[in-house]
Design an enzyme around this catalytic site. Structure first.
Site, short mmCIF file in Angstrom:
data_model
loop_
_atom_site.label_atom_id
_atom_site.label_comp_id
_atom_site.label_asym_id
_atom_site.label_seq_id
_atom_site.Cartn_x
_atom_site.Cartn_y
_atom_site.Cartn_z
N TYR A 1 0.85 -1.19 0.00
CA TYR A 1 0.00 0.00 0.00
C TYR A 1 0.88 1.24 0.00
O TYR A 1 1.80 1.37 0.82
CB TYR A 1 -0.92 0.01 1.23
CG TYR A 1 -1.81 1.22 1.33
CD1 TYR A 1 -2.88 1.39 0.46
CD2 TYR A 1 -1.58 2.20 2.30
CE1 TYR A 1 -3.70 2.50 0.55
CE2 TYR A 1 -2.40 3.31 2.40
CZ TYR A 1 -3.46 3.46 1.52
OH TYR A 1 -4.27 4.57 1.61
N ASP B 1 9.48 2.71 -0.76
CA ASP B 1 8.50 3.36 0.12
C ASP B 1 8.80 2.96 1.55
O ASP B 1 8.43 1.88 2.02
CB ASP B 1 7.09 2.92 -0.30
CG ASP B 1 6.01 3.52 0.60
OD1 ASP B 1 6.34 4.17 1.61
OD2 ASP B 1 4.82 3.30 0.30
N LYS C 1 5.39 9.62 8.79
CA LYS C 1 5.14 10.39 10.00
C LYS C 1 6.23 10.29 11.06
O LYS C 1 6.35 11.17 11.91
CB LYS C 1 3.80 9.95 10.61
CG LYS C 1 2.61 10.25 9.73
CD LYS C 1 1.30 9.77 10.35
CE LYS C 1 1.15 8.27 10.36
NZ LYS C 1 1.04 7.69 8.99
#
Length: 427
Positions: free
Chosen positions: A144, A239, A267
């Site tokens: 994802y 990623d 984050k």
């Protein structure tokens, strides 16, 4: 545990918010109960609206590696907030954090801050297309990368076919530029590249897949992708929104020894605040506006609160022995959960890489999404609810990783193992 207040708040939320949540997995739909509404958190614990406390292995989906509300991170945020929360103008904090990230990742020579992981991957793909002059990308089923149109795509009917949209609202014309391969299948990727010679701009993947549980790359898989991309003029986009600064200070790329041309971060580089980033080789990054012609922008990019929280977080992560402690705690929990699972009649498979882990309700190993999809999600739902009732907060999906923080104590881990023993027995 009593969850009456949370259920009432969820019913109220559904009147004003689609599905009652602002991100779908929070609805607890796949685990068969209403979500708990969190009021506050500290260290390894989160607390809900009914006054229940939980040992937290969601950790805001990964970034709270220091635990919740670390005093030095909160101090940095408060100090910055007192001087203003957003300017839409450059600050030196952006440069400071950028320098820290570049020092941690030798293949990141320049970096652009954004406000989310989705924005980071979306921008990295645009940059790869603009830099190479090619349109197509390859992604992997079960990895994802956010909800940008070109990434909400599932595999087509054959190894070299175009993908098809997985969500209404995604035009087929967008999806046709995305090819989807099976994770850990290097031969399939080579076939796709050969069938689309000089048309692939980038290959994007999670180096350790955390959105189908916890799936490590097979030996030679990442190395093979790196070699293929170099040979074919394709940009390898790694990623690390989930794995960056979690599996090592230099992320999965340091741990696994394979470097991408572009890297996406999330984050954790903002201490858990809304932030993301993408970076890579100078010659590629310099193609971005205003220096180059590839446009990317964001009013909140480099937000001073997120930057100051990130600087404080990365400073703490650099302390000697930090990642060794995460590894030790995670290994201890893994052994305890394995022992507990061995006493149940249900088939289980626990997989872990560093401070990421997942217990699948099936025989292992799990190497790709097709493997993960064979898991007994109904039994996982019962296990999740049993653990929640015992004060253990796991990710509310069979297909999400759990996360360790430095704030988890031996007592927390022993309580978790004891709860798991009881939960497995109850199944």
């Amino acid at each position: 545990m009593n969850h009456t207040k949370s259920s009432q708040l969820f019913a109220e939320a559904k009147k004003y918010i689609p599905g009652g949540v602002n991100s779908p997995v929070r609805a607890f739909k796949s685990v068969g109960c209403d979500p708990v509404f969190i009021t506050h958190a500290s260290g390894s614990q989160v607390y809900d609206s009914d006054g229940n406390s939980y040992i937290d292995y969601v950790q805001s989906w990964g970034p709270m590696i220091l635990g919740h509300a670390h005093p030095k991170v909160i101090e940095a945020i408060c100090k910055t907030a007192a001087e203003g929360t957003s300017f839409g103008a450059p600050t030196h904090l952006e440069t400071q954090l950028a320098q820290m990230v570049c020092e941690a990742y030798p293949n990141i020579e320049k970096i652009r801050m954004v406000s989310s992981g989705t924005e980071a991957t979306m921008s990295a793909i645009r940059l790869a297309r603009g830099y190479t002059g090619r349109d197509k990308i390859i992604k992997f089923d079960g990895c994802y990368h956010g909800h940008a149109d070109s990434l909400l795509v599932k595999a087509g009917s054959g190894a070299a076919t175009f993908g098809v949209p997985t969500s209404p609202g995604v035009p087929a014309d967008f999806a046709k530029h995305t090819l989807t391969a099976n994770y850990n299948d290097l031969d399939e990727v080579k076939q796709m590249v050969a069938a689309n010679k000089d048309q692939i701009a980038g290959i994007i993947l999670e180096p350790v897949a955390g959105n189908m549980g916890c799936v490590a790359p097979r030996a030679g898989f990442l190395e093979g992708l790196r070699e293929l991309c170099t040979q074919e003029g394709i940009l390898l986009i790694i990623d690390e929104v989930m794995t960056g600064f979690r599996l090592a200070y230099g992320g999965a790329q340091e741990r696994l020894g394979v470097r991408g041309d572009l890297v996406c971060l999330g984050k954790i580089i903002g201490g858990g605040m809304p932030v993301g980033a993408f970076g890579g080789k100078q010659e590629v990054m310099d193609q971005l506006s205003p220096g180059g012609g590839i446009y990317q922008a964001g009013t909140l990019s480099g937000n001073p609160l997120a930057m100051s929280a990130g600087i404080a977080t990365l400073t703490l992560l650099k302390e000697e022995g930090f990642y060794e402690q995460i590894e030790e705690k995670s290994a201890y929990l893994e052994k305890g959960l394995r022992d507990a699972a061995s006493r149940t009649a249900h088939k289980t498979c626990l997989q872990r890489v560093g401070g990421m882990f997942c217990t699948y309700f099936q025989e292992g190993p799990v190497s790709n999404f097709a493997d993960a999809a064979r898991s007994d999600v109904e039994t996982f739902g019962r296990f999740f609810r049993a653990m929640l009732d015992k004060g253990i907060y796991l990710a509310p999906s069979q297909f999400e990783a759990g996360f360790m923080s430095i704030a988890h104590t031996r007592e927390n881990l022993d309580r978790t193992i004891e709860a798991a023993q009881e939960a497995f027995s109850s199944l």
